[in-house]
Design a protein around this motif. Structure first.
Motif, PDB file in Angstrom:
ATOM      1  N   LEU A   2       0.943  -0.883  -0.005  1.00  0.00           N
ATOM      2  CA  LEU A   2       0.100   0.342  -0.129  1.00  0.00           C
ATOM      3  C   LEU A   2       0.731   1.006  -0.144  1.00  0.00           C
ATOM      4  O   LEU A   2       0.370   2.231  -0.757  1.00  0.00           O
ATOM      5  N   GLY A   3       1.838   1.197   0.861  1.00  0.00           N
ATOM      6  CA  GLY A   3       2.952   2.364   0.556  1.00  0.00           C
ATOM      7  C   GLY A   3       3.533   2.659  -0.369  1.00  0.00           C
ATOM      8  O   GLY A   3       3.545   3.596  -1.196  1.00  0.00           O
ATOM      9  N   ILE A   4       4.019   1.432  -1.153  1.00  0.00           N
ATOM     10  CA  ILE A   4       4.443   2.185  -3.187  1.00  0.00           C
ATOM     11  C   ILE A   4       3.463   2.379  -3.422  1.00  0.00           C
ATOM     12  O   ILE A   4       3.613   3.576  -4.829  1.00  0.00           O
ATOM     13  N   LEU A   9       1.243   7.014  -6.301  1.00  0.00           N
ATOM     14  CA  LEU A   9      -0.262   8.500  -6.514  1.00  0.00           C
ATOM     15  C   LEU A   9       0.698   9.123  -6.209  1.00  0.00           C
ATOM     16  O   LEU A   9       0.657  10.396  -7.188  1.00  0.00           O
ATOM     17  N   SER A  10       1.717   9.937  -5.249  1.00  0.00           N
ATOM     18  CA  SER A  10       2.002  10.995  -5.345  1.00  0.00           C
ATOM     19  C   SER A  10       3.071  11.498  -5.787  1.00  0.00           C
ATOM     20  O   SER A  10       2.609  13.001  -6.257  1.00  0.00           O
TER      21      SER A  10
END
Length: 324
Positions: A2-4, A9-10
């Motif tokens: 999820l962090g990746i 997306l950022s």
């Protein structure tokens, strides 16, 4: 995991924001950054020189034009040439003639005898001559062919020429009839167009358009103007009248415009320099104000459809009576 996904997306969001920001900056620069221009000219006897320059964004986009060399207009962005004129057709034709002359000279220097001359010297017949039957001459063959085509079509030579003349006469009659119909249509619509331009809404629209055009011209006017002009019409009275007009315009032109009359000869000499700036936003705003006006759309619709516009007073009263 999820962090990746959040990091990707950022990054994508940052890139989109940067692209949108660059587009906004480019649009704002195009709309509000001034375009500077400089125009100069000189007229002496038979010599006429005219030059125009325009720069945008500190000279990144440049336009240059020079006369008396027509077509010498160039547009450049940075060091890239966006527009540059090609050579004139006359110069291209001269180059073609020169090349053709060089080819002829080269052929003359090393030319070989042609096949026809060799055959004439040796007395041999051409291949086409050998295929020709001795008993049938070319003229007889042509006449036989024409007789055969006439027998198939059933037309005589006089009938063919007569049909051609009748077709030409029919075309001329059709052209004259179409011109007559067009003139008749225009004549019938003259009264309609006169009433259209005399209508109160049309007059208001035209005055509104002229107001916007005056604002555009005021924005385009040169901020600096310097001119020295020597003129004469060849007649003292007309020269005096023209100089009187200059005297009335002198407060508007200012002391930088100097006009000297010549009461003895017909002459026009001098030089001028003008410079100024404008912005695309002002021009677009004035044009949009005219386009957004409903009266313009109504006026264009009336121009396209004669008969649907303003009517006479009697027709208007009759129409009101029917609707009432």
């Amino acid at each position: 995991m999820l962090g990746i996904i959040l990091r990707i997306l950022s990054v994508v969001g940052i890139l989109l924001l940067v692209i949108i920001g660059l587009l906004l900056v480019a649009i704002l620069l195009a709309l509000f950054f001034p375009v500077t221009y400089r125009v100069s000219g000189k007229k002496m006897l038979d010599e006429l020189v005219f030059m125009a320059k325009a720069d945008w964004l500190f000279g990144l986009l440049r336009l240059r034009y020079k006369y008396p060399e027509p077509g010498k207009m160039t547009v450049k962005f940075l060091w890239f040439t966006i527009y540059e004129p090609i050579e004139d057709s006359d110069s291209n034709q001269e180059n073609d003639r020169k090349k053709a002359g060089k080819k002829r000279k080269n052929k003359k220097s090393g030319e070989k005898p042609e096949a026809s001359s060799v055959l004439e010297e040796t007395g041999e017949k051409r291949p086409t001559d050998t295929l020709q039957e001795p008993d049938q001459k070319p003229q007889e063959a042509d006449s036989a062919e024409t007789d055969r085509t006439e027998a198939e079509t059933g037309e005589q030579p006089g009938e063919k020429s007569g049909s051609w003349i009748s077709q030409k006469i029919a075309k001329i009659q059709y052209t004259i009839r179409s011109i007559y119909d067009k003139i008749k249509e225009i004549w019938q619509n003259i009264s309609y167009y006169k009433e259209l331009f005399a209508d109160r809404e049309t007059k208001q629209l035209l005055s509104y358009v002229m107001l916007r055009v005056n604002k555009i011209l005021k924005n385009l006017r040169p901020r600096k103007l310097k001119a020295e002009i020597l003129f004469g019409t060849g007649e003292p009275d007309t020269t005096g009248y023209a100089y009187g007009i200059y005297g009335m315009l002198m407060p508007m032109l200012g002391p930088s415009v100097l006009v000297t009359p010549d009461f003895q000869r017909a002459v026009l000499e001098g030089n001028f320099q003008a410079s100024g700036f404008t912005t695309l936003s002002v021009l677009l705003w004035q044009v949009l104000q005219v386009i957004r006006d409903k009266r313009l759309r109504q006026f264009l619709n009336k121009l396209k459809s004669p008969g649907a516009g303003p009517k006479s007073e009697a027709e208007k009263e009759a129409l009101q009576g029917q609707t009432g």
